[in-house]
Design an enzyme around this catalytic site. Structure first.
Site, PDB file in Angstrom:
ATOM      1  N   ARG A  58      14.459  -7.021 -14.151  1.00 34.19           N
ATOM      2  CA  ARG A  58      14.625  -5.746 -13.238  1.00 34.19           C
ATOM      3  C   ARG A  58      15.396  -4.785 -13.817  1.00 34.19           C
ATOM      4  O   ARG A  58      15.373  -3.545 -13.665  1.00 34.19           O
ATOM      5  CB  ARG A  58      15.368  -6.231 -12.016  1.00 34.19           C
ATOM      6  CG  ARG A  58      15.602  -5.198 -11.184  1.00 34.19           C
ATOM      7  CD  ARG A  58      15.788  -5.630  -9.454  1.00 34.19           C
ATOM      8  NE  ARG A  58      16.618  -6.661  -9.368  1.00 34.19           N
ATOM      9  CZ  ARG A  58      18.210  -6.521  -9.347  1.00 34.19           C
ATOM     10  NH1 ARG A  58      18.566  -5.201  -9.524  1.00 34.19           N
ATOM     11  NH2 ARG A  58      18.948  -7.663  -9.508  1.00 34.19           N
ATOM     12  N   TYR A 111       1.267  17.247  -5.138  1.00 34.59           N
ATOM     13  CA  TYR A 111       0.677  15.772  -4.690  1.00 34.59           C
ATOM     14  C   TYR A 111       1.405  15.785  -3.055  1.00 34.59           C
ATOM     15  O   TYR A 111       2.362  15.814  -3.031  1.00 34.59           O
ATOM     16  CB  TYR A 111       0.925  14.662  -5.500  1.00 34.59           C
ATOM     17  CG  TYR A 111       0.631  13.513  -5.015  1.00 34.59           C
ATOM     18  CD1 TYR A 111      -0.817  13.057  -4.856  1.00 34.59           C
ATOM     19  CD2 TYR A 111       1.580  12.645  -5.106  1.00 34.59           C
ATOM     20  CE1 TYR A 111      -0.770  11.710  -4.177  1.00 34.59           C
ATOM     21  CE2 TYR A 111       1.402  11.084  -4.441  1.00 34.59           C
ATOM     22  CZ  TYR A 111       0.184  10.888  -3.927  1.00 34.59           C
ATOM     23  OH  TYR A 111      -0.168   9.602  -3.650  1.00 34.59           O
ATOM     24  N   ASP A 184       6.106  17.438 -13.126  1.00 38.67           N
ATOM     25  CA  ASP A 184       5.180  16.435 -12.748  1.00 38.67           C
ATOM     26  C   ASP A 184       4.061  16.776 -13.983  1.00 38.67           C
ATOM     27  O   ASP A 184       3.263  17.632 -13.475  1.00 38.67           O
ATOM     28  CB  ASP A 184       4.786  16.095 -11.337  1.00 38.67           C
ATOM     29  CG  ASP A 184       3.725  14.821 -11.156  1.00 38.67           C
ATOM     30  OD1 ASP A 184       3.072  14.369 -12.478  1.00 38.67           O
ATOM     31  OD2 ASP A 184       3.594  14.456 -10.225  1.00 38.67           O
ATOM     32  N   LYS A 209      -2.758   6.942 -14.059  1.00 38.95           N
ATOM     33  CA  LYS A 209      -3.765   7.874 -14.487  1.00 38.95           C
ATOM     34  C   LYS A 209      -4.070   8.064 -15.950  1.00 38.95           C
ATOM     35  O   LYS A 209      -4.601   7.143 -16.566  1.00 38.95           O
ATOM     36  CB  LYS A 209      -3.234   9.166 -13.917  1.00 38.95           C
ATOM     37  CG  LYS A 209      -2.732   9.512 -12.468  1.00 38.95           C
ATOM     38  CD  LYS A 209      -3.668   8.581 -11.434  1.00 38.95           C
ATOM     39  CE  LYS A 209      -3.580   8.963 -10.080  1.00 38.95           C
ATOM     40  NZ  LYS A 209      -2.048   8.274  -9.812  1.00 38.95           N
TER      41      LYS A 209
END
Length: 439
Positions: A58, A111, A184, A209
């Protein structure tokens, strides 16, 4: 490890074979483990004190670390932080910069998940947002900034109008106020443009993506420029610059890397969007062919966009590589190696024609995704932008006949033949409608 003396069956089944012979594989190893053993008592103390080595996935993992270093290098940044999804990357980046009462100025062409994060989730925490529609107008950005503004946010190639951001102009405005421009860069990828080289402070991606490329895994990444300046911006971001009583603060320990250090040490591990080492491996593998895929996808997309623009069944094509696009001149300035492969096409007619078009396609896949090696299609008006009003959708170039295409690496002649079948199916719906109206 050596077999324990007089060990029982259950002890042996847990411990024997849990080690591996030291070797140097050519491919990146997958360290699929929750935690890591310490060599000594002092080794554990050093890890928790100075952050040396790896203790728990983590907070750090060798596979994840290797992919982070690759992505930071490709984006021209100082450090990267890999997370479980693109939405996690945006959330962690913003949560690391904002506090109650702060303000965000964002492009309105973003988005829908990011828009919802700003308008719903962060608003509940006392963060307000202003959206800029004319993103090519520097004065529109400047006029939206208040004394509480802590960041500017935009996409390098916008969803869904394909507007290309004038990164340097907007970054200069952010710099005037000592705040970061967060970009982004999912649609463009670092192969086409590296926003940090043009003044952006932070870049985020949905690594699900183009970076991974195969549509198999989720992931996100934050890349920081490493140039945080506490002397200039410390009053705006006291959690990055101040030194807690008796402790060395982030600025003292990390200097210009204080911002990404805060995300890595205090935000990501506490909110917990940890990427799987297996997903990190697949993102790393995908990134090894990024330039080859994006170059092919961009060339295919431009050929498809030019073909579509010439078809009588098509009302408009929003692709930044076309001379008809309003930000084509900006795209030529910033994008190198292609103009991207995600764009919209609006059919003459409405939703019935769009439905017929989509359902006639056989090569292009109908699904929610983009940046895949496979070509994809989606109807934004009934999916990603369904919650916006008709007026809002129209303002952002989304009409009933608008479809989003994400072009892959297939043979372009096959894609055009498939699109031709879709257009003929859509035209047949329009012809039937005309006959019914006349009758």
């Amino acid at each position: 490890m050596t077999e324990p003396i007089r060990s029982g069956f259950t002890t042996r089944q847990v411990h024997i074979g849990s080690d591996a012979t030291a070797a140097r594989p050519r491919a990146l190893p997958i360290h699929l483990t929750a935690g890591f053993t310490f060599d000594s008592f002092d080794d554990a103390a050093a890890h928790f004190g100075a952050g040396d080595g790896f203790g728990y996935t983590r907070t750090g993992n060798p596979t994840v670390d290797a992919v982070e270093r690759k992505l930071a290098s490709l984006e021209g940044g100082a450090e990267a932080l890999l997370l479980a999804s693109g939405q996690a990357a945006i959330s962690v980046a913003l949560l690391g910069l904002l506090t109650a009462g702060d303000h965000v100025v964002s492009s309105t062409h973003i988005y829908e998940g990011t828009r919802g994060l700003l308008l719903e989730n962060l608003a509940r925490l006392g963060v307000t947002s202003t959206f800029v529609d004319e993103i090519a107008d520097p004065d529109a950005w400047r006029a939206a900034i208040t004394s509480r503004t802590r960041l500017l946010f935009a996409e390098s190639i916008a969803n869904a109008r394909n507007d290309v951001l004038d990164i340097a102009a907007v970054a200069a405005i952010a710099d005037e106020h000592g705040i970061p421009l967060v970009v982004d860069n999912t649609f463009a990828t670092p192969y086409l443009v590296r926003p940090i080289e043009h003044g952006a402070a932070i870049v985020v991606h949905s690594a699900s993506k183009f970076l991974s490329g195969q549509g198999a895994v989720l992931g996100g990444v934050i890349v920081d420029d490493g140039r945080f300046d506490a002397a200039r911006s410390g009053a705006l971001f006291p959690h990055l610059a101040a030194s807690p009583s008796g402790e060395a603060g982030l600025w003292e320990r990390h200097g210009g890397h204080a911002r990404i250090a805060y995300l890595r040490e205090s935000v990501a591990p506490r909110f917990g969007p940890t990427p799987s080492p297996l997903n990190a491996f697949l993102i790393g593998q995908g990134t090894e062919t990024l330039s080859l895929r994006v170059e092919r996808q961009s060339a295919n997309a431009l050929a498809v966009a030019e073909w579509l623009e010439a078809r009588p069944e098509v009302a408009s094509v929003a692709h930044a590589g076309l001379a008809s696009h309003p930000t084509h001149h900006i795209a030529k300035r910033y994008l190198s190696g292609g103009y991207g492969s995600v764009f919209t096409v609006t059919l003459r007619g409405g939703i019935d024609e769009a439905r017929a078009f989509v359902e006639a396609l056989q090569v292009i896949t109908h699904m929610t995704h983009l940046g895949d090696v496979r070509s994809l299609v989606l109807h934004p008006g009934t999916t990603s932008h369904a919650r916006r009003s008709p007026e809002q959708r129209e303002a952002h170039g989304i009409l009933p006949g608008t479809l989003r295409l994400s072009i892959g690496i297939e043979d372009v002649d096959d894609l055009i033949a498939d699109l031709d079948a879709g257009l003929r199916a859509a035209a047949s719906i329009g012809e039937r409608f005309d006959i019914e109206v006349v009758a």
